[in-house]
Write an enzyme that holds these catalytic residues in place. Structure first.
Site, short mmCIF file in Angstrom:
data_model
loop_
_atom_site.label_atom_id
_atom_site.label_comp_id
_atom_site.label_asym_id
_atom_site.label_seq_id
_atom_site.Cartn_x
_atom_site.Cartn_y
_atom_site.Cartn_z
N HIS A 1 38.93 39.99 33.39
CA HIS A 1 39.16 40.95 32.29
C HIS A 1 38.69 40.40 30.95
O HIS A 1 39.21 40.78 29.92
CB HIS A 1 40.66 41.35 32.21
N GLU A 28 41.99 37.63 45.39
CA GLU A 28 42.04 37.63 43.91
C GLU A 28 41.85 36.20 43.41
O GLU A 28 42.17 35.24 44.12
CB GLU A 28 43.40 38.15 43.42
N ASP A 42 36.59 38.59 39.48
CA ASP A 42 37.63 39.61 39.74
C ASP A 42 36.98 40.93 40.11
O ASP A 42 36.84 41.80 39.28
CB ASP A 42 38.52 39.74 38.50
N ASP A 99 36.52 47.60 42.59
CA ASP A 99 36.38 48.07 41.21
C ASP A 99 36.50 46.91 40.22
O ASP A 99 36.97 45.83 40.56
CB ASP A 99 37.43 49.14 40.90
N HIS A 114 39.30 44.12 46.13
CA HIS A 114 39.06 45.42 45.49
C HIS A 114 37.62 45.48 44.99
O HIS A 114 37.05 44.47 44.59
CB HIS A 114 40.08 45.71 44.38
N GLU A 172 41.95 49.28 42.22
CA GLU A 172 43.02 48.30 42.04
C GLU A 172 43.32 48.10 40.55
O GLU A 172 44.46 47.90 40.16
CB GLU A 172 42.63 46.97 42.68
N GLU A 173 42.27 48.16 39.74
CA GLU A 173 42.44 47.86 38.31
C GLU A 173 43.06 49.01 37.52
O GLU A 173 43.40 48.85 36.36
CB GLU A 173 41.08 47.49 37.68
ZN LIG Z 1 41.48 41.70 40.66
#
Ligand SMILES: [Zn+2]
Length: 391
Positions: A363, A176, A119, A89, A87, A151-152
């Protein structure tokens, strides 16, 4: 493949330069509009690197999501092939808690810091580096690099691909951060909202109103009973939490002790195990809640807070699982986070999650990718490409 393509591939920047560029392009996705960015610059940049290598690139707008795009980049042709997917984003960030600028790739302590390093923008330069080695060779099956949007936040990028029936291939690896260990299952995520509406009135005479809070009390009993049933019926030893969970997350209702509560709203979270179907779970909940609402004369509303992520499982004896186990020396495991895997699987792709970096850093402020992951990642990706596209 022409000599021209071959020499163009040699001119693509190195891993560090590519990641520096990707990190510098903000592509946060968020349900909060003030945070939400377009991911177009990231997919355009990836296409710009992939085209000179001979990839045919397609930038596909995500329907109903202005500024959001998926990229499908294909090298070679054939009905099978391997998808390497990531992903584009990132999550939002709290810059006061970062030691360095989240959009400037910064090296410290043998790590690359930056928003999206693990990520998972870091996956793309490693994939491109791995692919560089096969440019000019005759592919038996195509190599497809997939870069998704959102995705997030909503998973709408992956959802749009599944609806479009693209891409077509046989196998998919989603990069991931799993510390380069193969992951073949995760739970699903559902977040649901239940609202009861009754009638307010003076507390001294219950006949004056209809108490939504009392209805909710009964509904919560039903939910906990359902949970007990599911936890008896479903069990999977691959997970740290081996049963499906249901969490009563927050509740709002009423305003005063001496008023009959007219409205009560409950939000809860459900984490189904592989094998449990989201629509069936919602129906089972409704079958328990609807009769009690009817009996009590309460107006019921039961809706998902977001579309949810289905649980995901690829069989332990699947070809991709054994190939990744052989390449990494790790047996496939389960993780506690959700991915786009269910949608790629819905496209008929045998799917696995495996990529560099650790989910512990995702995150988080000071997100990083350890440099020690780079060479092993490229080697594993080259092994995969060789196995599925060349041999
Ligand atoms: Zn991710």
């Amino acid at each position: 493949m022409s000599d021209q393509t071959f020499s163009a591939a040699a001119r693509i920047p190195g891993i560090r330069d590519m990641l520096t560029r990707l990190i510098a392009l903000p592509s946060i996705s968020s349900a909060t509009p003030a945070w939400d960015h377009s991911n177009e610059p990231v997919v355009r940049q990836l296409a710009e690197w992939l085209e000179p290598m001979g990839f045919v690139t397609e930038i596909m707008p995500v329907p109903g999501m202005p500024g959001k795009f998926n990229l499908i980049a294909t090298l070679g042709s054939g009905s099978g092939g391997l998808v390497l997917s990531g992903h584009t984003d990132t999550v939002p960030y709290d810059d006061k808690r970062w030691k360095s600028d989240p959009f400037t790739l910064t090296e410290r302590d043998d790590r690359w810091y930056g928003l999206g390093t693990c990520d998972m923008k870091g996956f793309f330069p490693l994939v491109i580096e791995a692919a560089r080695a096969i440019v000019g060779q005759n592919l038996k099956q195509p190599l497809i690099i997939l870069a998704t949007a959102d995705e997030e936040s909503s998973m709408n990028g992956a959802r749009a691909l599944a609806e479009a029936g693209r891409p077509k291939a046989r196998y998919a690896v989603i990069g991931e951060p799993t510390g380069l260990k193969p992951v073949r299952m995760h739970k699903g995520i559902m977040m649901e909202r239940l609202i009861f509406e009754g009638q307010s009135g003076h507390s001294s005479d219950p006949s004056l109103g209809n108490n939504a809070l009392e209805g909710m009390h009964e509904a919560m009993g039903e939910l906990l009973a359902l949970r007990k049933g599911w936890q008896t019926q479903y069990h999977n030893a691959n997970f740290k939490v081996q049963v499906p969970t249901l969490n009563l997350g927050c509740i709002h209702g009423g305003d005063n002790p001496n008023r009959i509560c007219a409205r009560c709203e409950l939000h809860f979270d459900l984490r189904p195990l592989p094998g449990m179907k989201m629509n069936e779970l919602r129906q089972m909940i409704l079958d328990r809640i609807q009769p009690l609402a009817t009996t009590r004369g309460l107006k019921l509303s039961f809706e998902p807070l977001f579309d949810g992520v289905p649980p995901f499982e690829t069989a332990a004896d699947a070809d991709l699982v054994s190939v990744c186990e052989r390449l990494t020396g790790h047996s496939a495991e389960a993780v506690a986070f959700a991915t786009e895997a269910p949608w790629l699987q819905a496209l008929g792709l045998e799917t696995l999650v495996m990529g560099p970096g650790s989910i512990d850093q995702a995150h988080q402020p000071d997100e990083f990718l350890a440099l020690s992951q780079l060479n092993p990642a490229v080697k594993i990706l080259q092994g995969l490409i060789r196995h599925y596209c060349l041999e």
